[in-house]
Design a protein around this motif. Structure first.
Motif, PDB file in Angstrom:
ATOM      1  N   HIS B 157       0.858  -1.184   0.000  1.00 46.99           N
ATOM      2  CA  HIS B 157       0.000   0.000   0.000  1.00 46.99           C
ATOM      3  C   HIS B 157       0.898   1.239   0.000  1.00 46.99           C
ATOM      4  O   HIS B 157       2.086   1.185   0.319  1.00 46.99           O
ATOM      5  N   GLY B 158       0.283   2.340  -0.437  1.00 49.92           N
ATOM      6  CA  GLY B 158       1.066   3.567  -0.546  1.00 49.92           C
ATOM      7  C   GLY B 158       0.612   4.379  -1.756  1.00 49.92           C
ATOM      8  O   GLY B 158      -0.428   4.106  -2.365  1.00 49.92           O
ATOM      9  N   THR B 159       1.405   5.389  -2.079  1.00 54.71           N
ATOM     10  CA  THR B 159       1.072   6.269  -3.205  1.00 54.71           C
ATOM     11  C   THR B 159       1.961   5.899  -4.387  1.00 54.71           C
ATOM     12  O   THR B 159       3.179   6.082  -4.324  1.00 54.71           O
ATOM     13  N   GLN B 160       1.362   5.354  -5.414  1.00 54.56           N
ATOM     14  CA  GLN B 160       2.082   5.004  -6.631  1.00 54.56           C
ATOM     15  C   GLN B 160       1.593   5.897  -7.778  1.00 54.56           C
ATOM     16  O   GLN B 160       0.716   6.735  -7.585  1.00 54.56           O
ATOM     17  N   MET B 161       2.161   5.642  -8.942  1.00 52.31           N
ATOM     18  CA  MET B 161       1.763   6.482 -10.077  1.00 52.31           C
ATOM     19  C   MET B 161       1.615   5.604 -11.314  1.00 52.31           C
ATOM     20  O   MET B 161       2.012   4.438 -11.308  1.00 52.31           O
ATOM     21  N   TYR B 162       1.073   6.179 -12.360  1.00 50.13           N
ATOM     22  CA  TYR B 162       1.094   5.489 -13.667  1.00 50.13           C
ATOM     23  C   TYR B 162       1.449   6.501 -14.749  1.00 50.13           C
ATOM     24  O   TYR B 162       1.114   7.689 -14.665  1.00 50.13           O
ATOM     25  N   HIS B 163       2.164   5.997 -15.744  1.00 52.21           N
ATOM     26  CA  HIS B 163       2.556   6.864 -16.862  1.00 52.21           C
ATOM     27  C   HIS B 163       3.013   5.989 -18.021  1.00 52.21           C
ATOM     28  O   HIS B 163       3.306   4.810 -17.831  1.00 52.21           O
ATOM     29  N   PRO B 164       3.096   6.541 -19.226  1.00 54.25           N
ATOM     30  CA  PRO B 164       3.502   5.738 -20.387  1.00 54.25           C
ATOM     31  C   PRO B 164       4.969   5.344 -20.280  1.00 54.25           C
ATOM     32  O   PRO B 164       5.780   6.054 -19.668  1.00 54.25           O
ATOM     33  N   HIS B 165       5.288   4.184 -20.843  1.00 53.17           N
ATOM     34  CA  HIS B 165       6.696   3.825 -21.007  1.00 53.17           C
ATOM     35  C   HIS B 165       6.967   3.529 -22.465  1.00 53.17           C
ATOM     36  O   HIS B 165       7.705   2.617 -22.830  1.00 53.17           O
ATOM     37  N   ALA B 166       6.288   4.307 -23.336  1.00 57.21           N
ATOM     38  CA  ALA B 166       6.536   4.274 -24.780  1.00 57.21           C
ATOM     39  C   ALA B 166       6.544   5.738 -25.176  1.00 57.21           C
ATOM     40  O   ALA B 166       5.628   6.475 -24.807  1.00 57.21           O
ATOM     41  N   ASP B 167       7.594   6.143 -25.887  1.00 56.39           N
ATOM     42  CA  ASP B 167       7.775   7.582 -26.162  1.00 56.39           C
ATOM     43  C   ASP B 167       7.527   8.373 -24.872  1.00 56.39           C
ATOM     44  O   ASP B 167       6.835   9.388 -24.855  1.00 56.39           O
ATOM     45  N   GLU B 168       8.133   7.877 -23.821  1.00 59.39           N
ATOM     46  CA  GLU B 168       7.851   8.378 -22.481  1.00 59.39           C
ATOM     47  C   GLU B 168       8.135   9.873 -22.335  1.00 59.39           C
ATOM     48  O   GLU B 168       7.347  10.621 -21.749  1.00 59.39           O
ATOM     49  N   MET B 169       9.262  10.293 -22.906  1.00 58.70           N
ATOM     50  CA  MET B 169       9.639  11.701 -22.751  1.00 58.70           C
ATOM     51  C   MET B 169       8.525  12.606 -23.278  1.00 58.70           C
ATOM     52  O   MET B 169       8.042  13.488 -22.586  1.00 58.70           O
ATOM     53  N   LEU B 170       8.105  12.327 -24.537  1.00 65.36           N
ATOM     54  CA  LEU B 170       7.099  13.206 -25.121  1.00 65.36           C
ATOM     55  C   LEU B 170       5.758  13.056 -24.398  1.00 65.36           C
ATOM     56  O   LEU B 170       5.114  14.048 -24.050  1.00 65.36           O
ATOM     57  N   GLN B 171       5.369  11.809 -24.137  1.00 68.21           N
ATOM     58  CA  GLN B 171       4.007  11.609 -23.631  1.00 68.21           C
ATOM     59  C   GLN B 171       3.846  12.172 -22.220  1.00 68.21           C
ATOM     60  O   GLN B 171       2.789  12.712 -21.884  1.00 68.21           O
ATOM     61  N   MET B 172       4.905  12.107 -21.429  1.00 65.81           N
ATOM     62  CA  MET B 172       4.797  12.715 -20.095  1.00 65.81           C
ATOM     63  C   MET B 172       4.859  14.242 -20.191  1.00 65.81           C
ATOM     64  O   MET B 172       4.176  14.942 -19.438  1.00 65.81           O
ATOM     65  N   ALA B 173       5.671  14.727 -21.144  1.00 67.62           N
ATOM     66  CA  ALA B 173       5.792  16.189 -21.280  1.00 67.62           C
ATOM     67  C   ALA B 173       4.466  16.825 -21.662  1.00 67.62           C
ATOM     68  O   ALA B 173       4.228  17.993 -21.368  1.00 67.62           O
ATOM     69  N   VAL B 174       3.601  16.053 -22.338  1.00 70.14           N
ATOM     70  CA  VAL B 174       2.324  16.633 -22.753  1.00 70.14           C
ATOM     71  C   VAL B 174       1.188  16.206 -21.833  1.00 70.14           C
ATOM     72  O   VAL B 174       0.027  16.405 -22.165  1.00 70.14           O
ATOM     73  N   GLY B 175       1.521  15.579 -20.689  1.00 72.86           N
ATOM     74  CA  GLY B 175       0.494  15.447 -19.651  1.00 72.86           C
ATOM     75  C   GLY B 175       0.023  14.053 -19.293  1.00 72.86           C
ATOM     76  O   GLY B 175      -0.936  13.917 -18.531  1.00 72.86           O
ATOM     77  N   MET B 176       0.670  13.011 -19.813  1.00 69.09           N
ATOM     78  CA  MET B 176       0.181  11.662 -19.513  1.00 69.09           C
ATOM     79  C   MET B 176       0.790  11.173 -18.196  1.00 69.09           C
ATOM     80  O   MET B 176       1.968  10.840 -18.118  1.00 69.09           O
ATOM     81  N   MET B 177      -0.061  11.138 -17.189  1.00 67.30           N
ATOM     82  CA  MET B 177       0.395  10.766 -15.848  1.00 67.30           C
ATOM     83  C   MET B 177      -0.854  10.610 -14.973  1.00 67.30           C
ATOM     84  O   MET B 177      -1.928  11.104 -15.318  1.00 67.30           O
ATOM     85  N   GLY B 178      -0.677   9.888 -13.887  1.00 65.11           N
ATOM     86  CA  GLY B 178      -1.789   9.753 -12.953  1.00 65.11           C
ATOM     87  C   GLY B 178      -1.304   9.118 -11.653  1.00 65.11           C
ATOM     88  O   GLY B 178      -0.207   8.575 -11.594  1.00 65.11           O
TER      89      GLY B 178
END
Lengths: 487, 421
Positions: B157-178
């Motif tokens: 248990h705890g605080t984890q995250m999710y995000h893309p691991h394909a074209d990660e740099m671009l996809q996170m830079a444009v807001g893909m995260m949770g």
């Protein structure tokens, strides 16, 4: 083709019939020269092509009226047509050229005159009787001169027409030179005005950098760089200013009034007109109305005529006919016709014919070359007008608005401190530099148009277009809506 | 002092019915709060509040909690006057917060509606390698139009995250995260009353544009809590005396020292799990590193309006340029008039500081879709802040839905006073 040559042609058989004495009397009456007689032809040619006045200063009362008209024109800032008009009325070189008309006119009168008869006399005193003086007198007139007088007159008249064309060509050349000098001078003023704004922007950048430096915010290096740039542009202004005086001298010289005096030209070039007259029609006209072309055509005609005349005269006996009077010692008077005949043994006129033939071929070749010249001049000038119009148009409709837009958007970025004041001033600098390029383009257009007018021997009418301000000063209230309160 | 929602959650936990879960969602007063987590949880925790966001609904299928995420382009309003074309999940960025309970088996269906391939990595979640979501390494990428399933049992248990691991740099830079919150099977001691989840992010959205620039590595200009900037960030409303947890996740390329006014807090968890009590230093600022989460807990025992913000001061501005002249202290008198002659409307700025910017911004036009640097009006004037900034509003009385109670009214004699003008 002139009336005088026709008169002489008609008069010829009469002269032959009336004989020597009558002819002498008639010829004596024809010795008066009116130099201005050929001027209306030039005037009409210029009016037809330029719709402007010319005046040959001959010390008449009209001179004063012309001077007053010129003074009126000079009192206002000159537009290009006024400048041309002043030059046509005042330029002393043109006055010198007009004297060619007087010379040609004198030649024409000369051609219409019979050679003066030759009176030879001999008095012989015998040394022995029967005493009494032997007197022998011979009054002789060159016969060929008498016969070909009408033909020579015709040729001289044709030459007057040729000179008229040449003088008209010089008038048009002067008009074109005046226009070119005029555009150069106005462009020089306009360029200086814009460059002063460019330099002011650079100097304001320098002043601001100085304040930032004083506040401890920018280095001496940056201040020195800004100062160097401002100084460079100051020098560019000085260099541009130095162009004005020679340009004014040149135009003043062509106007015939000198660089001094109160005359002035506008500070800004007129905008490129929106529409151009029908150039193909004008181009066709160029081949029938270029005075220099007409002059060479006339030269060919004159030489052809002269060669034809020479073909006849070379076989015509060169003879003097006259009256011989002899007083014998015996007291008798012997009176009778005299004839002396040149025998064409050594000089059969071949050299003269060769010279004329060469001159004719030369003239025909010159005519062909001039035809090509006109075609090329018209083509080149038309192309230059078209490209200069396109370039100036692109500046006016695309680059200048874009540069203004860049400034307006830069102000928006500056307002939110997303752009520094120096970058904002650089945007302004680029805007004014674009204006400088535009002025060059507009100057190129007017110079190209002047070349086209010269090539077409015409004045192209101008459809006036709305002109953007081209001195680099901001249009009134241009950025007012960006203004914020409270300052 | 349990809230209505907490009471309802407890009731539903006892009832243990998935039908009850749907009823609870229907009864939700605010879309920003989560569903209840029953019946997987032994004890119902308070639902996570994702300010300006929501938790992801799920359905029970054969004993598996099934979630559905759709990766897609989304518009996000960072604040009125600025809309950004981002990529996110289920119509928003950050994507909805996934909530589950330790021991749950979860199945997450991922549909790709992006123009390019993607994948999802479950950051910090302990799971089989084939579920780790690294495209190319542990699975083929999820191609546009495809839907893939990830399924695993939660062992922590705890605080984890999710995000893309394909074209990660671009996809996170444009807001893909949770955020991916895993509640403990056993009740935390002491239990928290309010549980907030905030994803931190840094963006490069050049003035006058609307799309994040993924090429920027350092020079970011927009800094967000759950993809919102102050003054558009929702306040965190708390009743006096409540125990408050704030979970921070950071998938930006910058670390963020999060500072809370008015209280001392302890860092109780990271994406690695709970921090032992012996290691919980009392703090007022904690650095949230890149690619990490931090949970802080404190008791909101003093009512008032308390600021929560990133302590990197450029991160509490909006749309700030970093390469312009420093005009502080530069006397522009005389020069200013000359510039005005060339550029009507020009005004020398920054000589006395940048405070005047907030007043000026109301009168001056800026670039399109660009927020002025400082903003926010408080009861006493300009707040002159932006970006990673919000207000923890602690009140003795709060409404059932924790609606914004307005500005704090200071009791007589408890506020700073002017001594002389």
């Amino acid at each position: 083709m002139s009336r005088s040559s026709l008169d002489h042609r008609r008069a010829t058989p009469v002269a032959l019939r009336l004989g020597l004495a009558a002819l002498l009397a008639a010829a004596t009456a024809c010795g008066h020269v009116r130099p201005e007689a050929a001027f209306p032809g030039v005037r009409d040619a210029v009016v037809a092509r330029l719709d402007q006045r010319v005046h040959w200063r001959r010390g008449t009362a009209e001179d004063a009226a012309v001077d007053a008209a010129v003074d009126d024109l000079l009192a206002q800032p000159l537009d290009v047509d006024a400048a041309v008009q002043v030059a046509l009325l005042r330029n002393p070189s043109l006055q010198a050229t007009y004297e060619d008309l007087g010379v040609a006119q004198a030649d024409l009168v000369q051609a219409g005159l019979l050679r003066n008869p030759v009176l030879t006399g001999a008095f012989r005193f015998p040394d022995r009787s029967p005493s009494g003086t032997n007197i022998e007198m011979d009054l002789a007139q060159e016969f060929v001169n008498l016969v070909f007088l009408p033909a020579r007159t015709r040729i001289a008249a044709a030459q007057v027409v040729e000179v008229q064309h040449r003088v008209a060509a010089e008038v048009l050349d002067l008009a074109a030179e005046v226009r070119a000098a005029y555009w150069d001078l106005v462009a020089a003023h306009n360029t200086v005005a814009v460059l002063r704004t460019v330099a002011e922007v650079a100097d304001v950048s320098r002043a601001l950098t100085e304040r930032l430096h004083e506040a401890g915010n920018v280095s001496e290096l940056q201040l020195a760089s800004e100062t160097a740039l401002a100084t460079e542009l100051e020098l560019e202004v000085a260099r541009a200013e130095a162009e004005i005086a020679p340009a004014r001298e040149r135009l003043g010289r062509l106007l015939g009034v000198g660089a001094g005096g109160g005359w002035s030209v506008p500070a800004q070039l007129p905008a490129v007109p929106e529409a151009e007259p029908d150039l193909p029609a004008l181009e066709e006209a160029a081949y029938t109305q270029r005075p220099d072309l007409l002059a060479v055509q006339q030269e060919v005609a004159v030489l052809r005529d002269a060669l034809g005349l020479q073909q006849v005269t070379r076989w015509f006996p060169i003879a003097d006919v006259g009256v011989a009077v002899e007083h014998e010692r015996e007291g008798t008077w012997l009176v009778g016709p005299s004839l002396s005949l040149v025998l064409p043994i050594f000089d059969q006129g071949n050299a003269e014919r060769g010279r004329l033939e060469s001159q004719l071929r030369q003239s025909e070749a010159r005519l062909a070359a001039r035809g090509l010249d006109v075609r090329a001049e018209v083509g080149a000038a038309r192309a230059r007008v078209a490209s200069a119009r396109a370039i100036a148009g692109r500046y006016r409709t695309a680059l200048l608005p874009l540069r203004a837009r860049v400034v307006a958007l830069s102000i928006e970025h500056y307002n939110y401190m997303l752009l520094g004041p120096l970058a904002l001033l650089q945007a302004k600098q680029a805007e004014v530099e674009a204006l400088r390029g535009y002025i060059e383009a507009v100057r190129d257009f007017w110079l190209a148009r002047t070349a086209l007018e010269r090539a077409l021997a015409a004045r192209l009418p101008v459809a006036v277009a709305a002109a953007p301000a081209t001195d680099g000063a901001p249009a009134a209230d241009a950025h007012r809506h960006h203004h914020h309160g409270g300052h | 002092m349990a809230t209505r929602r907490q009471l309802l959650g407890s009731f539903l936990a006892a009832a243990g019915a998935s039908l009850g879960h749907r009823l609870a969602r229907a009864a939700e007063p605010l879309p920003t709060t989560s569903t209840t987590l029953a019946p997987g949880a032994a004890v119902a925790p308070p639902p996570v509040v994702t300010p300006d966001g929501a938790s992801l609904p799920f359905e029970w299928k054969d004993g598996v909690k099934e979630f559905h995420l759709t990766a897609e382009p989304v518009w996000r309003e960072f604040a009125p006057g600025m809309r950004v074309k981002c990529w996110g999940y289920n119509g928003t960025t950050p994507g909805p917060t996934i909530e589950a309970v330790e021991g749950d088996r979860v199945r997450i269906l991922v549909t790709n509606k992006l123009p390019e391939r993607t994948s999802i990595h479950w950051h910090g979640v302990l799971l089989p390698p084939g579920m780790d979501g690294v495209s190319g390494l542990t699975q083929p990428a999820i191609m546009p139009g495809e839907t893939w399933a990830y399924e695993f049992t939660l062992r922590q248990h705890g605080t984890q995250m999710y995000h893309p691991h394909a074209d990660e740099m671009l996809q996170m830079a444009v807001g893909m995260m949770g955020l991916f919150v895993i509640h403990p099977r056993e009740a935390a001691t002491p239990p928290v009353d309010r549980d907030f989840a905030i994803m931190l992010h840094a963006w490069a959205i050049h003035p006058g544009t609307y799309r994040p620039d993924p090429a920027v590595m350092l020079d970011f200009n927009m800094f967000t809590f759950n993809s919102k900037v102050f003054p558009a960030t929702a306040p965190l409303v708390v009743k006096t005396g409540q125990r408050v947890r704030i979970r921070f996740g950071n998938l930006s390329m910058d670390e963020h020292p999060m500072h809370l006014h008015g209280f001392k807090f302890r860092v109780t968890g990271t994406d690695g799990g709970p921090v032992p009590a012996s290691a919980q230093l009392p703090e007022t600022t904690t650095l949230v590193p890149v690619g990490a989460t931090r949970d802080i807990e404190f008791v909101a025992d003093v009512p008032g309006d308390w600021v929560l913000h990133c302590h990197k001061s450029h991160h509490t501005m909006n749309a700030m340029a970093h390469d312009i002249e420093n005009t502080l202290g530069a006397d522009q008198r005389g020069v200013e008039e000359r510039i005005q002659a060339l550029l009507p409307g020009y005004m020398g700025m920054g000589q006395r500081g940048m405070s005047e910017m907030q007043d000026m911004a109301q009168h001056m036009k800026g670039p399109k879709n660009t927020l002025p640097m400082m903003a926010g009006k408080g009861p006493f004037g300009n707040i002159e802040m932006g970006g990673m900034f919000t207000i923890v509003k602690v009140r003795d009385e709060v409404s059932a839905d924790y609606a914004d109670p307005g500005w704090y009214e200071h009791p007589e004699g408890t506020r700073a006073w002017k001594v002389r003008a």
